[in-house]
Design a protein around this motif. Structure first.
Motif, PDB file in Angstrom:
ATOM      1  N   PHE A   1      42.161  62.794   7.846  1.00 56.26           N
ATOM      2  CA  PHE A   1      41.192  63.802   7.430  1.00 56.26           C
ATOM      3  C   PHE A   1      41.861  65.170   7.366  1.00 56.26           C
ATOM      4  O   PHE A   1      42.624  65.530   8.251  1.00 56.26           O
ATOM      5  CB  PHE A   1      40.014  63.863   8.410  1.00 56.26           C
ATOM      6  CG  PHE A   1      39.222  62.609   8.474  1.00 56.26           C
ATOM      7  CD1 PHE A   1      38.284  62.299   7.497  1.00 56.26           C
ATOM      8  CD2 PHE A   1      39.416  61.713   9.517  1.00 56.26           C
ATOM      9  CE1 PHE A   1      37.550  61.132   7.566  1.00 56.26           C
ATOM     10  CE2 PHE A   1      38.686  60.543   9.583  1.00 56.26           C
ATOM     11  CZ  PHE A   1      37.757  60.247   8.602  1.00 56.26           C
ATOM     12  N   GLN A   2      41.588  65.896   6.314  1.00 56.72           N
ATOM     13  CA  GLN A   2      42.082  67.265   6.171  1.00 56.72           C
ATOM     14  C   GLN A   2      40.939  68.218   6.505  1.00 56.72           C
ATOM     15  O   GLN A   2      39.859  68.146   5.911  1.00 56.72           O
ATOM     16  CB  GLN A   2      42.572  67.524   4.744  1.00 56.72           C
ATOM     17  CG  GLN A   2      43.165  68.903   4.543  1.00 56.72           C
ATOM     18  CD  GLN A   2      44.507  69.045   5.251  1.00 56.72           C
ATOM     19  OE1 GLN A   2      45.128  68.049   5.557  1.00 56.72           O
ATOM     20  NE2 GLN A   2      44.932  70.265   5.503  1.00 56.72           N
ATOM     21  N   ILE A   3      41.156  69.112   7.471  1.00 56.76           N
ATOM     22  CA  ILE A   3      40.106  70.024   7.918  1.00 56.76           C
ATOM     23  C   ILE A   3      40.333  71.395   7.310  1.00 56.76           C
ATOM     24  O   ILE A   3      41.464  71.890   7.240  1.00 56.76           O
ATOM     25  CB  ILE A   3      40.094  70.104   9.460  1.00 56.76           C
ATOM     26  CG1 ILE A   3      39.819  68.706  10.041  1.00 56.76           C
ATOM     27  CG2 ILE A   3      39.045  71.092   9.942  1.00 56.76           C
ATOM     28  CD1 ILE A   3      39.905  68.653  11.544  1.00 56.76           C
ATOM     29  N   ASN A   4      39.296  72.015   6.880  1.00 57.52           N
ATOM     30  CA  ASN A   4      39.350  73.353   6.298  1.00 57.52           C
ATOM     31  C   ASN A   4      40.014  74.306   7.288  1.00 57.52           C
ATOM     32  O   ASN A   4      39.655  74.349   8.468  1.00 57.52           O
ATOM     33  CB  ASN A   4      37.922  73.825   5.996  1.00 57.52           C
ATOM     34  CG  ASN A   4      37.921  75.087   5.158  1.00 57.52           C
ATOM     35  OD1 ASN A   4      38.570  76.069   5.498  1.00 57.52           O
ATOM     36  ND2 ASN A   4      37.169  75.050   4.072  1.00 57.52           N
ATOM     37  N   PRO A   5      41.031  75.061   6.864  1.00 57.50           N
ATOM     38  CA  PRO A   5      41.748  75.953   7.784  1.00 57.50           C
ATOM     39  C   PRO A   5      40.865  77.033   8.406  1.00 57.50           C
ATOM     40  O   PRO A   5      41.226  77.639   9.412  1.00 57.50           O
ATOM     41  CB  PRO A   5      42.840  76.574   6.901  1.00 57.50           C
ATOM     42  CG  PRO A   5      42.390  76.371   5.504  1.00 57.50           C
ATOM     43  CD  PRO A   5      41.601  75.105   5.497  1.00 57.50           C
ATOM     44  N   GLY A   6      39.678  77.275   7.836  1.00 55.05           N
ATOM     45  CA  GLY A   6      38.799  78.295   8.393  1.00 55.05           C
ATOM     46  C   GLY A   6      37.934  77.799   9.542  1.00 55.05           C
ATOM     47  O   GLY A   6      37.236  78.590  10.181  1.00 55.05           O
ATOM     48  N   VAL A   7      37.995  76.492   9.836  1.00 53.09           N
ATOM     49  CA  VAL A   7      37.164  75.950  10.912  1.00 53.09           C
ATOM     50  C   VAL A   7      37.711  76.412  12.260  1.00 53.09           C
ATOM     51  O   VAL A   7      38.919  76.356  12.512  1.00 53.09           O
ATOM     52  CB  VAL A   7      37.152  74.403  10.854  1.00 53.09           C
ATOM     53  CG1 VAL A   7      36.380  73.829  12.040  1.00 53.09           C
ATOM     54  CG2 VAL A   7      36.516  73.942   9.543  1.00 53.09           C
ATOM     55  N   GLN A   8      36.828  76.898  13.126  1.00 57.17           N
ATOM     56  CA  GLN A   8      37.236  77.409  14.430  1.00 57.17           C
ATOM     57  C   GLN A   8      37.015  76.350  15.509  1.00 57.17           C
ATOM     58  O   GLN A   8      36.076  75.563  15.449  1.00 57.17           O
ATOM     59  CB  GLN A   8      36.432  78.672  14.776  1.00 57.17           C
ATOM     60  CG  GLN A   8      36.697  79.844  13.842  1.00 57.17           C
ATOM     61  CD  GLN A   8      35.932  81.084  14.267  1.00 57.17           C
ATOM     62  OE1 GLN A   8      35.109  81.031  15.174  1.00 57.17           O
ATOM     63  NE2 GLN A   8      36.221  82.210  13.619  1.00 57.17           N
ATOM     64  N   LEU A   9      37.927  76.357  16.498  1.00 55.78           N
ATOM     65  CA  LEU A   9      37.811  75.447  17.629  1.00 55.78           C
ATOM     66  C   LEU A   9      36.722  75.949  18.570  1.00 55.78           C
ATOM     67  O   LEU A   9      36.763  77.082  19.036  1.00 55.78           O
ATOM     68  CB  LEU A   9      39.147  75.343  18.373  1.00 55.78           C
ATOM     69  CG  LEU A   9      39.165  74.439  19.597  1.00 55.78           C
ATOM     70  CD1 LEU A   9      38.901  72.980  19.203  1.00 55.78           C
ATOM     71  CD2 LEU A   9      40.517  74.526  20.319  1.00 55.78           C
ATOM     72  N   ARG A  10      35.731  75.124  18.838  1.00 58.25           N
ATOM     73  CA  ARG A  10      34.635  75.495  19.721  1.00 58.25           C
ATOM     74  C   ARG A  10      34.557  74.528  20.902  1.00 58.25           C
ATOM     75  O   ARG A  10      34.879  73.342  20.764  1.00 58.25           O
ATOM     76  CB  ARG A  10      33.304  75.488  18.979  1.00 58.25           C
ATOM     77  CG  ARG A  10      33.238  76.463  17.810  1.00 58.25           C
ATOM     78  CD  ARG A  10      31.893  76.363  17.106  1.00 58.25           C
ATOM     79  NE  ARG A  10      31.851  77.206  15.913  1.00 58.25           N
ATOM     80  CZ  ARG A  10      31.497  78.487  15.924  1.00 58.25           C
ATOM     81  NH1 ARG A  10      31.170  79.064  17.075  1.00 58.25           N
ATOM     82  NH2 ARG A  10      31.480  79.189  14.811  1.00 58.25           N
ATOM     83  N   GLU A  11      34.137  75.037  22.032  1.00 60.42           N
ATOM     84  CA  GLU A  11      33.984  74.196  23.219  1.00 60.42           C
ATOM     85  C   GLU A  11      32.945  73.116  22.967  1.00 60.42           C
ATOM     86  O   GLU A  11      33.122  71.948  23.336  1.00 60.42           O
ATOM     87  CB  GLU A  11      33.581  75.047  24.432  1.00 60.42           C
ATOM     88  CG  GLU A  11      33.463  74.244  25.723  1.00 60.42           C
ATOM     89  CD  GLU A  11      34.776  73.643  26.165  1.00 60.42           C
ATOM     90  OE1 GLU A  11      34.758  72.582  26.817  1.00 60.42           O
ATOM     91  OE2 GLU A  11      35.848  74.229  25.837  1.00 60.42           O
ATOM     92  N   VAL A  12      31.865  73.523  22.321  1.00 58.11           N
ATOM     93  CA  VAL A  12      30.816  72.563  21.947  1.00 58.11           C
ATOM     94  C   VAL A  12      30.723  72.542  20.431  1.00 58.11           C
ATOM     95  O   VAL A  12      30.202  73.496  19.825  1.00 58.11           O
ATOM     96  CB  VAL A  12      29.454  72.949  22.561  1.00 58.11           C
ATOM     97  CG1 VAL A  12      28.390  71.931  22.151  1.00 58.11           C
ATOM     98  CG2 VAL A  12      29.558  73.036  24.082  1.00 58.11           C
ATOM     99  N   PRO A  13      31.263  71.506  19.763  1.00 58.05           N
ATOM    100  CA  PRO A  13      31.243  71.451  18.296  1.00 58.05           C
ATOM    101  C   PRO A  13      29.819  71.463  17.757  1.00 58.05           C
ATOM    102  O   PRO A  13      28.905  70.903  18.369  1.00 58.05           O
ATOM    103  CB  PRO A  13      31.935  70.117  17.995  1.00 58.05           C
ATOM    104  CG  PRO A  13      32.735  69.794  19.219  1.00 58.05           C
ATOM    105  CD  PRO A  13      31.937  70.346  20.358  1.00 58.05           C
ATOM    106  N   THR A  14      29.655  72.122  16.602  1.00 62.99           N
ATOM    107  CA  THR A  14      28.324  72.194  15.985  1.00 62.99           C
ATOM    108  C   THR A  14      28.249  71.414  14.683  1.00 62.99           C
ATOM    109  O   THR A  14      27.173  71.279  14.112  1.00 62.99           O
ATOM    110  CB  THR A  14      27.950  73.658  15.715  1.00 62.99           C
ATOM    111  OG1 THR A  14      28.929  74.237  14.827  1.00 62.99           O
ATOM    112  CG2 THR A  14      27.878  74.450  17.008  1.00 62.99           C
ATOM    113  N   ASN A  15      29.386  70.917  14.201  1.00 61.41           N
ATOM    114  CA  ASN A  15      29.365  70.096  12.984  1.00 61.41           C
ATOM    115  C   ASN A  15      30.534  69.108  13.036  1.00 61.41           C
ATOM    116  O   ASN A  15      31.344  69.108  13.971  1.00 61.41           O
ATOM    117  CB  ASN A  15      29.427  70.968  11.723  1.00 61.41           C
ATOM    118  CG  ASN A  15      30.653  71.862  11.693  1.00 61.41           C
ATOM    119  OD1 ASN A  15      31.770  71.420  11.967  1.00 61.41           O
ATOM    120  ND2 ASN A  15      30.440  73.140  11.374  1.00 61.41           N
ATOM    121  N   GLY A  16      30.627  68.272  12.013  1.00 60.35           N
ATOM    122  CA  GLY A  16      31.626  67.221  11.993  1.00 60.35           C
ATOM    123  C   GLY A  16      33.051  67.727  12.009  1.00 60.35           C
ATOM    124  O   GLY A  16      33.920  67.191  12.713  1.00 60.35           O
TER     125      GLY A  16
END
Length: 249
Positions: free
Chosen positions: A24-39
């Protein structure tokens, strides 16, 4: 709302330097969160956690002092081969397996429907680890359905172990006495399937002991075939009915 596409990243063979590929390729703008809010945030968190572990995990503790006498392999005891004159034919073995299968089928029906059991089953009180207690049991009782149907697999296993111990006392050139043979057959007929590893080991030990006794019978003796017959039966049952084919004649 813009759609984000998750896809398997295309890579040239020359770019692959690991056994794993990026699925899977993840969008570089996605931020690492302690509690994920999306896939995507969840995938990013999983990837980051995975990077903290090595690809190959090695044990960094020395357990050798706890296993000085152990081996990573199970050492198989030798299986004596039958003298040519005492070796049973395939046709004879097929008959024994067919007869044994009929007995097993009958007992299986009884075990599945207790209303068919004989009335007044014998009460068995035995010290399972006491060979003298087992010897008395085998000597004083008959291997009837009233006696063996109520035995659980633990007692059946232990009984087969004790019967194999009794075979250790058989003199070279001699064979199993009739009543001991009856008990072995009865216990084999009641052995539950599928087999667990302990039961398999017990059955294999029995077959090897029978093969050892048979190897000491003088094939030129006029009673050699009669003496070898019960030994051949038990080897055949273990090898061909219980599928320990490497022990088969």
């Amino acid at each position: 709302m813009s759609e984000k596409c998750l896809y398997k990243k295309a890579q040239d063979d020359d770019d692959l330097d690991t056994l794993s590929t990026v699925c899977f390729q993840i969008n570089p703008g996605v931020q690492l969160r302690e509690v994920p809010t999306n896939g995507e945030e969840y995938l990013l968190k999983v990837i980051k956690e995975r990077q903290s572990y090595s690809t190959v995990t090695k044990c960094n503790k020395d357990y050798s002092k706890f296993a000085k006498n152990q081996s990573c392999f199970v050492k198989e005891l030798p299986h004596a081969k039958a003298p040519d004159k005492l070796k049973p034919t395939i046709e004879w073995q097929n008959i024994q397996v067919a007869d044994f299968s009929d007995v097993r089928m009958y007992i299986s029906r009884l075990l599945a429907k207790k209303s068919l059991w004989p009335k007044n089953l014998d009460t068995v009180a035995i010290e399972s680890n006491n060979i003298n207690s087992w010897k008395s049991f085998f000597a004083e009782r008959e291997p009837t359905l009233r006696c063996v149907l109520g035995l659980n697999q633990t007692l059946l296993d232990r009984g087969l172990e004790m019967l194999t111990e009794i075979l250790n006392k058989v003199e070279k050139g001699e064979t199993i006495d009739h009543k001991t043979g009856q008990w072995i057959y009865a216990f084999l007929a009641c052995t539950r399937q599928p087999l667990v590893s302990d039961t398999v080991s017990i059955l294999r030990n029995l077959a090897r002991k029978c093969a050892e006794l048979r190897s000491h019978i003088d094939p030129e003796d006029e009673n050699a075939n009669v003496a070898a017959a019960p030994l051949n039966i038990f080897i055949c049952i273990v090898a061909r009915y219980f599928r320990q084919y490497d022990l088969a004649d």
